[in-house]
Design an enzyme around this catalytic site. Sequence first.
Site, PDB file in Angstrom:
ATOM      1  N   ASP A  38       0.834  -1.198   0.000  1.00  0.00           N
ATOM      2  CA  ASP A  38       0.000   0.000   0.000  1.00  0.00           C
ATOM      3  C   ASP A  38       0.877   1.259   0.000  1.00  0.00           C
ATOM      4  O   ASP A  38       2.031   1.219   0.457  1.00  0.00           O
ATOM      5  CB  ASP A  38      -0.902   0.018   1.243  1.00  0.00           C
ATOM      6  CG  ASP A  38      -1.912  -1.112   1.237  1.00  0.00           C
ATOM      7  OD1 ASP A  38      -2.355  -1.504   0.143  1.00  0.00           O
ATOM      8  OD2 ASP A  38      -2.258  -1.600   2.329  1.00  0.00           O
ATOM      9  N   TYR A  65       6.367  -8.378   8.706  1.00  0.00           N
ATOM     10  CA  TYR A  65       6.073  -6.949   8.785  1.00  0.00           C
ATOM     11  C   TYR A  65       6.339  -6.426  10.194  1.00  0.00           C
ATOM     12  O   TYR A  65       6.192  -7.158  11.182  1.00  0.00           O
ATOM     13  CB  TYR A  65       4.592  -6.680   8.481  1.00  0.00           C
ATOM     14  CG  TYR A  65       4.135  -7.072   7.103  1.00  0.00           C
ATOM     15  CD1 TYR A  65       4.113  -6.143   6.062  1.00  0.00           C
ATOM     16  CD2 TYR A  65       3.692  -8.367   6.838  1.00  0.00           C
ATOM     17  CE1 TYR A  65       3.680  -6.503   4.797  1.00  0.00           C
ATOM     18  CE2 TYR A  65       3.259  -8.730   5.575  1.00  0.00           C
ATOM     19  CZ  TYR A  65       3.252  -7.806   4.560  1.00  0.00           C
ATOM     20  OH  TYR A  65       2.820  -8.167   3.309  1.00  0.00           O
ATOM     21  N   ASP A  79      -6.496   2.116   7.523  1.00  0.00           N
ATOM     22  CA  ASP A  79      -5.206   2.725   7.832  1.00  0.00           C
ATOM     23  C   ASP A  79      -5.409   4.238   7.897  1.00  0.00           C
ATOM     24  O   ASP A  79      -6.518   4.748   7.676  1.00  0.00           O
ATOM     25  CB  ASP A  79      -4.119   2.332   6.831  1.00  0.00           C
ATOM     26  CG  ASP A  79      -4.414   2.810   5.404  1.00  0.00           C
ATOM     27  OD1 ASP A  79      -5.263   3.704   5.216  1.00  0.00           O
ATOM     28  OD2 ASP A  79      -3.792   2.282   4.467  1.00  0.00           O
ATOM     29  N   ARG A 174      -3.695  -4.653   7.593  1.00  0.00           N
ATOM     30  CA  ARG A 174      -4.773  -3.698   7.896  1.00  0.00           C
ATOM     31  C   ARG A 174      -5.982  -4.404   8.489  1.00  0.00           C
ATOM     32  O   ARG A 174      -6.638  -3.886   9.397  1.00  0.00           O
ATOM     33  CB  ARG A 174      -5.189  -2.949   6.624  1.00  0.00           C
ATOM     34  CG  ARG A 174      -4.228  -1.843   6.201  1.00  0.00           C
ATOM     35  CD  ARG A 174      -4.795  -1.075   5.021  1.00  0.00           C
ATOM     36  NE  ARG A 174      -4.725  -1.815   3.775  1.00  0.00           N
ATOM     37  CZ  ARG A 174      -5.537  -1.622   2.726  1.00  0.00           C
ATOM     38  NH1 ARG A 174      -6.510  -0.723   2.814  1.00  0.00           N
ATOM     39  NH2 ARG A 174      -5.395  -2.312   1.625  1.00  0.00           N
TER      40      ARG A 174
END
Length: 298
Positions: A38, A65, A79, A174
């Site tokens: 993203d 991540y 987000d 997310r």
Amino acid sequence: MDGFLNLNKPQHFTSHDCVAKLRRIFNTKKIGHGGTLDPLATGVLPIAVGKATRLLQFLPTQKAYQATIKFGIVTATDDLEGEIISQQSAFDLTLEKITPYLQDFIGEIEQYPPAYSAIKKDGKKLYELARKGEVIDIPKRQVIVTNIEVLNWQKGEFPELTINIHCGGGTYIRSIARDLGEKIGTGATLALLNRTLSCGMGIENSYTFEDIIELKNNGNFQLINLDYPLQHLPDIYLGEEESNRWDLGQKIIVEGDYLEPIYRTYNHNSEFMGISELIINDTVKIIKPKIVLKIPSK
């Protein structure tokens, strides 16, 4: 130019933006990427150049991540890029209350992808439908999360939890942030995301655009070898005659303990030629060329 590049994607760049910029830097059109990030996210974006674009589908799928989740805020995109839907103080929230819920997100789990995502439904990307205000029936998907590690807890009106997440391909961080907020009752959204591992490439070996430009201008830039990110696949070496036939797209009968469906394939000079597919007919084992890279003659 043929090979892979471990790009450290900057914030506010789409994956498509990164490919476009690299096409200008390297003056070549044949560039692709593995594992979309993203615009808000940073970190490892695997890039394939030239013949490497044909190998993207065979790269390992494990990802990792570092994510920061902000509690008390719910957004349309899950987000901080999106419109705030609701907001409430979560000042009394503690790490001790959150920790037990993290176990719910480890293992094989189901999650709804964010409404604003690149997943396609009826041939259209979800974010395109969401931007039109259409009500979307988003199907759940099975994903695998192997580990979640707490790194930091920051108290406040909208406290933040920073975690490391190791997961399989297709996992939306997310969605984890959103669903964790729902379980706790305060709501939550993803504040920061840095991908530290993707397609076998780690953040510690990544390059920024500035690094790439400087190395290229100094004549020191090198792409990652075509077969290096494919070390998770078993290999097979062919003799000279077999190599020539394989290079022409012909099937080869092999003997030995070959049982895996896909193989890295090397010629009699130990040069990487591409990808083979194993076919077993009764007791005969045959390797069929799946990706032939056509190595230039020396």
